[in-house]
Design an enzyme around this catalytic site. Structure first.
Site, PDB file in Angstrom:
ATOM      1  N   SER A 100       0.806  -1.225   0.000  1.00 45.23           N
ATOM      2  CA  SER A 100       0.000   0.000   0.000  1.00 45.23           C
ATOM      3  C   SER A 100       0.835   1.270   0.000  1.00 45.23           C
ATOM      4  CB  SER A 100      -0.946   0.011   1.207  1.00 45.23           C
ATOM      5  OG  SER A 100      -0.196   0.016   2.416  1.00 45.23           O
ATOM      6  N   SER A 111      14.329  -7.411   5.893  1.00 44.38           N
ATOM      7  CA  SER A 111      14.827  -7.176   7.239  1.00 44.38           C
ATOM      8  C   SER A 111      15.158  -5.697   7.354  1.00 44.38           C
ATOM      9  CB  SER A 111      16.052  -8.065   7.507  1.00 44.38           C
ATOM     10  OG  SER A 111      16.561  -7.856   8.797  1.00 44.38           O
TER      11      SER A 111
END
Length: 266
Positions: free
Chosen positions: A7, A127
């Protein structure tokens, strides 16, 4: 392929870039309305909350029913929960792990049967440099990213027999809403506690780092490279001073790095 957290920021740019490369891309987010612009680029939209098992099962099943396979999974969904360890409610700590670790892991479980069947696939876990260093007020966030690193290393060896590879992406400072959310969480949790002085300095440092961050497309390009090259590295540090920070961390002792980090919070 499936990209979570599509998004905004890194996820959105990654989904768009894969479409440009000719891939069939499913972008997933719990906020469907924030992905409507992606539909115009050719990204297929999925409403998915990585803390809701039924929505993940439904999303993966929809892709498999329509495409018969999932070749690439980009686990990008996540956020930064900041605040002094003493101040952060355990309920918030659990939610941080639910989003950043358990949601990611559950999606991996769901796509692995099809990847094993086709004897191919690539899992890209987002990460952070936070998976290699520590900072005050970031205990829970850094704990999740250290967990991503260990999980990915173990999973890579586990899946080699099935022709499935696992790659870790370690962004530095990136110009997304992540930094704003982290700063707001920090000041909300510890801005009026015994940790308030250092918390205020830390928030200021994060704001300054945000101004010098890289655009999300920098990380998106690295993700695409890691996903499509024949023999990817196990880790890619990218954007926002990531490489230099990790280099400095290798050079310094833990206590020297602690002093450097605290000195930056003036």
């Amino acid at each position: 392929m499936l990209v979570t957290g599509a998004s905004s920021g890194i996820g959105k740019e990654t989904a768009k870039l894969f479409v440009q490369k000719g891939y069939t891309v499913y972008g997933a987010s719990r906020r469907l309305e924030r992905m409507y612009d992606l539909k115009e680029t050719g990204v297929k939209l999925l409403e998915m909350d990585v803390t809701d098992d039924s929505s993940m099962i439904s999303g993966v099943n929809e892709i498999l029913q329509k495409e018969n396979r999932i070749d690439i999974l980009v686990n990008n969904a996540g956020y930064g929960s900041f605040g002094a360890l003493e101040d952060v409610p355990i309920s918030e700590a659990r939610h941080q792990f639910d989003v950043n670790i358990f949601g990611m892991t559950r999606l991996i479980q769901l796509v692995l049967p099809s990847m094993r069947k086709q004897h191919s696939g690539r899992i890209i876990n987002i990460s952070s440099i936070a998976g290699s260093i520590g900072e005050p007020h970031g205990s829970w966030y850094h704990a999740t990213k250290f967990a991503v690193e260990g999980l990915s290393d173990s999973l890579r060896m586990e899946l080699k027999q099935f022709g499935i590879d696992v790659v870790v992406i370690k962004p530095g400072a990136i110009l997304t809403e992540w930094n704003t959310i982290a700063r707001e969480n920090l000041l909300k949790i510890s801005g009026n506690t015994d940790y308030k002085t250092l918390a205020a300095k830390h928030a200021k440092m994060l704001e300054m780092a945000d101004q010098k961050g890289s655009l999300p497309i920098v990380v998106a390009r690295t993700i695409v490279k890691a996903a499509i090259c024949r023999r990817p590295k196990t880790r890619y540090a990218t954007g926002g001073g990531a490489k230099i920070i990790l280099f400095v961390k290798k050079l310094l002792s833990d206590r020297m790095f602690d002093r450097l980090m605290l000195a930056m919070m003036k």
